[in-house]
Write a protein that holds these residues in place. Structure first.
Motif, PDB file in Angstrom:
ATOM      1  N   HIS A   1     -11.794  11.462   8.293  1.00  0.00           N
ATOM      2  CA  HIS A   1     -11.744  11.423   9.753  1.00  0.00           C
ATOM      3  C   HIS A   1     -13.142  11.528  10.349  1.00  0.00           C
ATOM      4  CE1 HIS A   1     -12.742  15.577  11.078  1.00  0.00           C
ATOM      5  NE2 HIS A   1     -12.380  15.887   9.849  1.00  0.00           N
ATOM      6  N   CYS A   2     -13.220  11.164  11.644  1.00  0.00           N
ATOM      7  CA  CYS A   2     -14.428  11.393  12.433  1.00  0.00           C
ATOM      8  C   CYS A   2     -13.997  12.101  13.713  1.00  0.00           C
ATOM      9  CB  CYS A   2     -15.183  10.098  12.673  1.00  0.00           C
ATOM     10  SG  CYS A   2     -14.203   8.759  13.397  1.00  0.00           S
ATOM     11  N   THR A   3     -14.586  11.759  14.854  1.00  0.00           N
ATOM     12  CA  THR A   3     -14.216  12.437  16.091  1.00  0.00           C
ATOM     13  C   THR A   3     -12.991  11.804  16.739  1.00  0.00           C
ATOM     14  OG1 THR A   3     -16.432  13.295  16.545  1.00  0.00           O
ATOM     15  CG2 THR A   3     -14.986  12.997  18.444  1.00  0.00           C
ATOM     16  N   ALA A   4     -13.069  10.517  17.041  1.00  0.00           N
ATOM     17  CA  ALA A   4     -11.933   9.828  17.659  1.00  0.00           C
ATOM     18  C   ALA A   4     -11.043   9.151  16.637  1.00  0.00           C
ATOM     19  CB  ALA A   4     -12.435   8.794  18.670  1.00  0.00           C
TER      20      ALA A   4
ATOM     21  N   VAL B   1       0.856  -1.180   0.000  1.00  0.00           N
ATOM     22  CA  VAL B   1       0.000   0.000   0.000  1.00  0.00           C
ATOM     23  C   VAL B   1       0.895   1.235   0.000  1.00  0.00           C
ATOM     24  CG1 VAL B   1      -1.893   1.189   1.154  1.00  0.00           C
ATOM     25  CG2 VAL B   1      -1.719  -1.302   1.314  1.00  0.00           C
ATOM     26  N   ARG B   2       0.572   2.174  -0.860  1.00  0.00           N
ATOM     27  CA  ARG B   2       1.406   3.364  -1.052  1.00  0.00           C
ATOM     28  C   ARG B   2       1.234   4.351   0.093  1.00  0.00           C
ATOM     29  NH1 ARG B   2      -0.568   6.008  -6.210  1.00  0.00           N
ATOM     30  NH2 ARG B   2       1.128   7.457  -5.795  1.00  0.00           N
ATOM     31  N   ARG B   3       2.346   4.819   0.603  1.00  0.00           N
ATOM     32  CA  ARG B   3       2.316   5.860   1.628  1.00  0.00           C
ATOM     33  C   ARG B   3       2.138   7.235   0.991  1.00  0.00           C
ATOM     34  NH1 ARG B   3       3.745   5.396   6.562  1.00  0.00           N
ATOM     35  NH2 ARG B   3       4.915   7.356   6.572  1.00  0.00           N
ATOM     36  N   GLY B   4       1.580   8.158   1.783  1.00  0.00           N
ATOM     37  CA  GLY B   4       1.444   9.531   1.328  1.00  0.00           C
ATOM     38  C   GLY B   4       0.236   9.794   0.458  1.00  0.00           C
ATOM     39  N   VAL B   5      -0.646   8.812   0.310  1.00  0.00           N
ATOM     40  CA  VAL B   5      -1.831   8.954  -0.544  1.00  0.00           C
ATOM     41  C   VAL B   5      -3.091   9.231   0.280  1.00  0.00           C
ATOM     42  CG1 VAL B   5      -3.334   7.791  -2.220  1.00  0.00           C
ATOM     43  CG2 VAL B   5      -0.849   7.472  -2.321  1.00  0.00           C
ATOM     44  N   LEU B   6      -3.333   8.399   1.278  1.00  0.00           N
ATOM     45  CA  LEU B   6      -4.513   8.544   2.130  1.00  0.00           C
ATOM     46  C   LEU B   6      -4.092   8.577   3.591  1.00  0.00           C
ATOM     47  CD1 LEU B   6      -7.124   6.102   0.541  1.00  0.00           C
ATOM     48  CD2 LEU B   6      -7.139   8.593   0.477  1.00  0.00           C
ATOM     49  N   PHE B   7      -4.716   9.486   4.320  1.00  0.00           N
ATOM     50  CA  PHE B   7      -4.461   9.608   5.748  1.00  0.00           C
ATOM     51  C   PHE B   7      -5.780   9.526   6.505  1.00  0.00           C
ATOM     52  CE2 PHE B   7      -1.094  11.849   3.545  1.00  0.00           C
ATOM     53  CZ  PHE B   7       0.058  11.377   4.178  1.00  0.00           C
ATOM     54  N   ARG B   8      -5.739   8.902   7.670  1.00  0.00           N
ATOM     55  CA  ARG B   8      -6.909   8.785   8.540  1.00  0.00           C
ATOM     56  C   ARG B   8      -6.627   9.568   9.822  1.00  0.00           C
ATOM     57  NH1 ARG B   8      -7.349   2.842  11.002  1.00  0.00           N
ATOM     58  NH2 ARG B   8      -8.503   4.068  12.539  1.00  0.00           N
ATOM     59  N   SER B   9      -7.697  10.044  10.484  1.00  0.00           N
ATOM     60  CA  SER B   9      -7.446  10.896  11.637  1.00  0.00           C
ATOM     61  C   SER B   9      -8.649  10.970  12.562  1.00  0.00           C
ATOM     62  CB  SER B   9      -7.085  12.315  11.178  1.00  0.00           C
ATOM     63  OG  SER B   9      -6.665  13.125  12.265  1.00  0.00           O
ATOM     64  N   ASN B  10      -8.393  11.501  13.744  1.00  0.00           N
ATOM     65  CA  ASN B  10      -9.464  12.003  14.594  1.00  0.00           C
ATOM     66  C   ASN B  10      -9.751  13.437  14.168  1.00  0.00           C
ATOM     67  OD1 ASN B  10      -6.811  12.539  15.534  1.00  0.00           O
ATOM     68  ND2 ASN B  10      -7.535  12.962  17.607  1.00  0.00           N
ATOM     69  N   GLU B  11     -10.600  14.148  14.933  1.00  0.00           N
ATOM     70  CA  GLU B  11     -11.011  15.491  14.526  1.00  0.00           C
ATOM     71  C   GLU B  11      -9.797  16.397  14.340  1.00  0.00           C
ATOM     72  OE1 GLU B  11     -13.616  16.280  17.737  1.00  0.00           O
ATOM     73  OE2 GLU B  11     -12.039  17.003  19.083  1.00  0.00           O
ATOM     74  N   LEU B  12      -9.893  17.277  13.353  1.00  0.00           N
ATOM     75  CA  LEU B  12      -8.751  18.105  12.968  1.00  0.00           C
ATOM     76  C   LEU B  12      -8.844  19.495  13.586  1.00  0.00           C
ATOM     77  CD1 LEU B  12      -8.434  17.039   9.227  1.00  0.00           C
ATOM     78  CD2 LEU B  12      -7.098  16.227  11.173  1.00  0.00           C
ATOM     79  N   THR B  13      -8.905  19.524  14.923  1.00  0.00           N
ATOM     80  CA  THR B  13      -8.833  20.793  15.649  1.00  0.00           C
ATOM     81  C   THR B  13      -7.351  21.141  15.813  1.00  0.00           C
ATOM     82  OG1 THR B  13      -9.006  19.512  17.698  1.00  0.00           O
ATOM     83  CG2 THR B  13     -11.025  20.508  16.847  1.00  0.00           C
ATOM     84  N   LEU B  14      -6.779  21.573  14.711  1.00  0.00           N
ATOM     85  CA  LEU B  14      -5.325  21.673  14.579  1.00  0.00           C
ATOM     86  C   LEU B  14      -4.771  23.004  15.043  1.00  0.00           C
ATOM     87  CD1 LEU B  14      -5.046  20.235  10.952  1.00  0.00           C
ATOM     88  CD2 LEU B  14      -4.712  18.973  13.104  1.00  0.00           C
TER      89      LEU B  14
END
Length: 261
Positions: free
Chosen positions: A148-151, A37-50
């Motif tokens: 992403h979602c919340t958690a 699986v290629r890196r740098g293509v898709l990222f997953r996350s919790n909420e983006l309160t960055l």
């Protein structure tokens, strides 16, 4: 993707303002056909309160689209920070029993609610529509994307399971990736359980821990619903999410390295 991009992706896993942000590909998960699986293509996350710095770091990854799977109330309470160069899209996974989650009284109720959440990803039209839209959109992407979602563990976790399955990653590796949330975002879980202890009492910590962890039993309920309703994951992807052969092929082209055709 350059080696610098890969290094940045590893650093982002540890960002304080999005501690469950990580590359869907992990270290470059191997697939059944000998690819990765290629890196740098898709990222997953919790909420983006960055923080500002973290938003700039996301922009440096070349993110073109951010897919937010949360409902309107979650977004209003904790809106995503703008990321330069990225378009924000709301793809709500409907059917999450938020009121039931908020009114838990026992550990058993927590387990039951989480089972309902995961079965709903398969059985509820609002869940299927969102995951179908998400995967269709990812297939059409041309640059890095974040969902992403919340958690970053349930809705995001199921989307990740689907994408890694399409890529041909082994089930045991998919499970390990799903459960990694428990380690990667442990500090956030401890923080929120501390708030539960402070405001609701010690007896509610075990109750609410059920909704704050990734659990193989929850994922198995979604898998069981897939088999019950569609016979197989391939049936669910095709008939439940409406993903045709062309879309699945486009997803694989996005997800996989080009070592083997």
């Amino acid at each position: 993707m350059t080696s610098d991009d890969a290094d940045l992706g590893e650093e982002l896993v540890r960002l304080a303002s999005a501690d469950n942000f990580r590359d869907l590909a992990g270290p470059g998960y191997p697939t059944a056909d000998g690819r990765r699986v290629r890196r740098g293509v898709l990222f997953r996350s919790n909420e983006l309160t960055l923080t500002h710095e973290d938003a700039q770091a996301l922009a440096a990854l070349g993110v073109e689209t951010i897919f937010d799977l949360r409902d309107a109330h979650e977004i209003e309470a904790h809106p995503d920070a703008p990321v330069p160069g990225a378009t924000w899209r709301h793809v709500e996974v409907k059917g999450i029993p938020m009121e039931a989650v908020a009114s838990l009284q026992t550990h058993e109720q927590g387990l039951a609610v989480m089972g309902e959440v995961y079965r709903g990803f398969v059985e509820k039209e609002g869940g299927r529509a969102a995951f179908g839209e998400l995967l269709h959109s990812i297939a059409q992407g041309r640059a890095a994307q974040v969902f992403h979602c919340t958690a970053g563990k349930d809705r995001t976790g199921w989307a990740s399971v689907l994408l890694l399955h399409v890529a041909g990653v082994a089930p045991e590796t998919i499970l390990e990736d799903y459960l990694a949330t428990n380690t990667i975002s442990s500090a956030t879980r401890v923080k929120y359980l501390g708030m539960v202890r402070e405001h609701l009492g010690d007896d509610k910590v075990e109750v609410y821990e059920t909704v704050m962890v990734a659990d193989a039993r929850y994922l198995q309920q979604a898998y069981d619903a897939v088999v019950s309703s569609y016979g197989s994951m391939e049936g669910y992807l095709a008939d439940g999410l409406g993903l045709g052969a062309d879309t699945l092929a486009a997803l694989r082209a996005r997800l996989l390295d080009h070592g083997v055709e």
